[in-house]
Design an enzyme around this catalytic site. Structure first.
Site, PDB file in Angstrom:
ATOM      1  N   GLY A   1       1.003  -1.270   0.064  1.00 51.62           N
ATOM      2  CA  GLY A   1       0.178   0.007   0.122  1.00 51.62           C
ATOM      3  C   GLY A   1       0.906   1.058   0.069  1.00 51.62           C
TER       4      GLY A   1
ATOM      5  CB  SER B   1       6.362   8.755   4.967  1.00 51.47           C
ATOM      6  OG  SER B   1       6.131   7.534   5.381  1.00 51.47           O
ATOM      7  N   GLY B   2       5.943   7.387   1.833  1.00 50.37           N
ATOM      8  CA  GLY B   2       6.618   6.614   0.792  1.00 50.37           C
ATOM      9  C   GLY B   2       5.861   5.341   0.636  1.00 50.37           C
TER      10      GLY B   2
ATOM     11  N   GLY C   1       1.538   4.849   1.627  1.00 52.41           N
ATOM     12  CA  GLY C   1       1.537   5.543   2.741  1.00 52.41           C
ATOM     13  C   GLY C   1       2.055   7.089   2.615  1.00 52.41           C
TER      14      GLY C   1
ATOM     15  CG  ASP D   1      -1.305  10.274   7.668  1.00 53.39           C
ATOM     16  OD1 ASP D   1      -2.613  10.712   7.214  1.00 53.39           O
ATOM     17  OD2 ASP D   1      -0.633   9.848   6.863  1.00 53.39           O
TER      18      ASP D   1
ATOM     19  CE  LYS E   1       6.415   4.521   5.739  1.00 61.08           C
ATOM     20  NZ  LYS E   1       5.421   5.142   6.596  1.00 61.08           N
TER      21      LYS E   1
END
Length: 759
Positions: free
Chosen positions: A492, A496-497, A494, A598, A503
């Site tokens: 998925g 921030s990246g 997000g 968030d 991640k």
């Protein structure tokens, strides 16, 4: 002559008393709590006016001339006590209270010309033609007096306690179907919630409950035929005996007699039940009622404690939070037995099992099962909360409760300590030399390995301290490229990246190195079953990567917003509660308070058991300001951010509560918060949700899906409280979780949408 003087004086006294007790009240009359505090009926038995209530006063009808205050009817029963300096004025527009100008009184009528406190106990208001335009008999609270009727469709509510006349938790309803029934408050009129019924269903139309002067309670249909005697009647009926029927705070309705010749002493003539545990709801969720002498005691389920230690009837909560993964080694589940209790049957599965241990295993192996009822022939699986519990020695049912326990008990701790001391004395010396040599070899090998690894990825000296603080594994960039097939296995996206098992943080500010390491320390120390666990990291020049546990079922958005295979209502309730537990940990239970900033379905991932886990927490601060077109410092995703972000107000954990409320509405409705494919009036979910709640049109939110209406309305109210515009009105996550679990009552939420239209 002396006799004549006495007669004249006596007559004067009688006239004075008659003037004082006269019941014709004209416009312009007023009452105060301390002087001229009430208007009496002609007989002096009843009075309307102020009476002492708590640390102030209330207005109502009560028995006059007896020492103890016996209330018959209360105006504005849920309002706080009135102060001493208040005045009640009778005007053509109604009764008004001063010095609270503009505050309307509970009695509403048109063209009031006069009023009267009648000997029957009925307070009435007349118009100029002497027609009654309002009467207390048509607005009963918790008490009926002789001559008063309870009409079809009307209901009475118990008081909160003997000293508090505000609305309690039980009701008595004269149903349109002819049945006189008792229920807990805030429940539908269905047999599952009833605990007393007259058994007169379908016996006539417009059935009324009637009360005779001799204590006779009976039901009449529309042809005035007596279809049921509640009490036999035929009791002494004289001016010195007053009968009252009351639904008491304990949920039982009783017939009382008051002897005015003996200071109004009262006695119980009849009661709907002798067992004080009969009223459903006398003990709240996850607790059961036990009769103790003439009183009741509410006991918690095994593995539960009182939700409010100061209130024994507040319901119970788990000591250890629910463990969905029943193979967890730290808090394994076991099944505790509870003998001789009966509960509401809210089972979702009924297995034909005749073995108790088989029933236990069936519940232990089912993540949704939190309790089971075993009766020797069947095993009925249930979810929490359990309600309407009471002890019944005659029932064959055995309640089995799933309880998460610590693997270390006090006894085993003591035994371990004693054994540990012995072992240390026996083998301590022999291992010291060997251990020292082994440690030395390990340190040398570890230092050589890490100096090679750190040199290759160019990690600053501070990072060794970071690794010691958080016990995370450092990775090289090349390792992570290989693990993720060059970062192509995407789960998925997000803020921030790209989020995979690994991640990458693509927009970390260059000056944010110290902040990054500080946040990494905090996140690395967090551990909760509803948080995605951080396993490692990579710091390779400008590259910043985090290694998380892999979540096989994608994000909550994938689960909720796909046309096929959306989770059931019960699964969605469980998901919502588990998400709330994760945020409660972040806000109140971990060492350093973390504000997520968030929250959205894309940042909540689902493991193989469909257990939700929060990701991306605490890292939004690392992002550059160019991610948004709004004010510098804005973080989060539109549609989920709290209004205070736009107002440049200080941000607290209540910002997370707001975002959680939006997600909760999405969970219960299985749709996105903003969906412009729908008509304009339905596109914004939070606006639609309050409109449907206010108008009672919950079907617009549910669609064709079958859900538990009571649970749906409860969760909807929680969501509406969470998205209140004013942060101080939003509940804490601890309170949110208690509300979702059904442990605490939820007030009616106000309209939360006062600012959204300007965003």
């Amino acid at each position: 002559m002396p006799v004549m003087v006495f007669f004249v004086l006596a007559m004067a006294f009688v006239v004075a008393q008659a003037q004082q007790m006269q019941s014709n009240i004209s416009r312009g009359s007023s009452l105060t709590p301390t002087t001229n505090s009430s208007w009496l009926s002609r007989s002096g038995v009843y009075a309307f006016g102020f009476y002492k209530q708590g640390n102030g006063y209330a207005v109502g009808i009560f028995l006059a001339g007896i020492p103890q205050t016996t209330i018959v009817w209360t105006a504005k029963r849920d309002d706080p006590p009135l102060p001493t300096n208040v005045t009640l004025d009778f005007t053509s527009d109604g009764f008004s209270l001063k010095p609270t100008p503009g505050q309307s009184f509970v009695i509403e009528y048109t063209s009031g010309s006069s009023a009267s406190m009648l000997d029957s106990g009925n307070f009435v208001i007349y118009n100029a033609r002497q027609d009654i335009v309002w009467q207390s008999f048509e607005h009963p609270t918790d008490t009926l007096v002789p001559g008063q009727r309870l009409f079809a469709g009307d209901e009475m509510f118990s008081a909160k306690s003997e000293s508090d006349p505000s609305t309690g938790i039980f009701r008595l309803k004269m149903q349109a179907d002819g049945n006189l029934v008792q229920y807990p408050v805030n429940t539908p009129d269905t047999p599952a919630h009833a605990y007393y019924a007259s058994g007169t269903y379908g016996r006539g139309k417009n059935v009324t409950l009637n009360f005779g002067a001799d204590g006779h309670l009976y039901l009449l249909n529309d042809t005035s035929s007596n279809i049921k005697n509640i009490t036999d009647g035929g009791l002494p009926a004289d001016q010195a005996t007053i009968y009252l029927m009351r639904i008491d705070a304990d949920g039982i309705f009783r017939l009382y007699s008051h002897d005015l010749n003996h200071n109004g002493s009262k006695s119980i003539v009849w009661e709907s039940s002798k067992n004080k545990c009969d009223p459903k709801g006398i003990c709240r969720l996850n607790s059961y009622c036990v009769s103790v002498d003439l009183d009741v005691e509410c006991k918690c389920l095994p593995g539960f404690v009182s939700a409010n230690l100061g209130n024994k009837t507040s319901g119970c909560r788990r000591i250890i939070a629910d463990v969905c993964e029943y193979k967890n080694e730290t808090f394994p589940n076991t099944m505790e037995e509870l003998q001789s209790t009966i509960w509401e049957d809210s089972s979702y599965a009924d297995l034909p099992l005749s073995d108790r241990e088989a029933c236990k295993r069936a519940c232990l192996e089912d993540c949704n099962c939190e309790a089971a009822i075993f009766n020797g022939t069947s095993c009925r699986k249930q979810r929490l909360p359990l309600r309407y519990g009471r002890r019944d020695v005659g029932t064959p049912n055995l309640e089995l409760i799933k309880v998460a326990i610590s693997t270390t008990t006090p006894d085993t701790e003591k035994r371990s300590k004693r054994k540990g001391r012995t072992d240390i004395l026996i083998i301590g010396l022999s291992l010291t030399a060997f251990g020292s040599i082994l440690v030395a070899i390990s340190v040398v090998a570890f230092c050589k390995h890490n100096s090679w690894s750190y040199g290759r990825v160019n990690i600053p000296i501070l990072d060794s301290e970071l690794n010691e603080d958080i016990s995370l594994r450092p990775y090289t960039y090349e390792e992570l490229e290989k693990i993720t097939n060059n970062f192509t296995e995407e789960v998925g996206r997000g803020t921030s990246g790209i989020r995979v098992a690994v991640k990458r943080l693509e927009k970390v500010a260059a000056e944010g190195e110290k902040e990054f390491q500080t946040e990494l320390k905090v996140i690395g120390k967090t551990h909760h079953k509803n948080l995605v666990r951080l396993l490692g990291y990579c710091l390779d020049g400008p590259k910043r990567l985090l290694v998380y546990e892999y979540m096989s079922n994608g994000s909550l958005a994938d689960v909720l917003f796909t046309p096929d295979g959306k989770p059931s209502w019960e699964e969605r309730m469980r998901i919502a509660r588990n998400i709330a537990r994760g945020f409660l940990y972040l806000h109140e239970e971990c060492d350093t308070q973390i504000i997520h900033c968030d929250i959205k379905p894309q940042n909540i991932l689902m493991d193989e058991y469909m257990c939700p886990k929060i990701s991306d927490f605490g890292l939004a601060k690392l992002l550059k300001a160019d991610q948004s077109r709004t004010t510098t410092g804005f973080r989060g995703t539109r549609g989920y951010v709290a209004p205070e972000w736009h107002r440049k107000m200080p941000i607290t954990v209540k910002a997370d509560v707001y975002s959680f409320g939006v997600v909760l509405l999405e969970i219960i409705c299985c749709r996105r918060n903003v969906d412009w494919s729908l008509p304009d009036e339905e596109a914004i979910l939070d606006e639609l949700a309050y409109h449907c709640f206010e108008t009672g049109e919950l079907g617009k939110l549910v669609g064709e899906e079958e859900v538990n209406t009571r649970q749906f309305e409860r969760m909807l109210k929680v969501g509406l409280w969470c998205i209140q515009d004013e942060p101080s009105l939003r509940p804490s996550m601890k309170k949110v979780l208690l509300m979702l679990e059904g442990t605490v009552d939820i007030p009616i939420p106000p309209n939360p949408i006062s600012f959204l239209s300007t965003i």
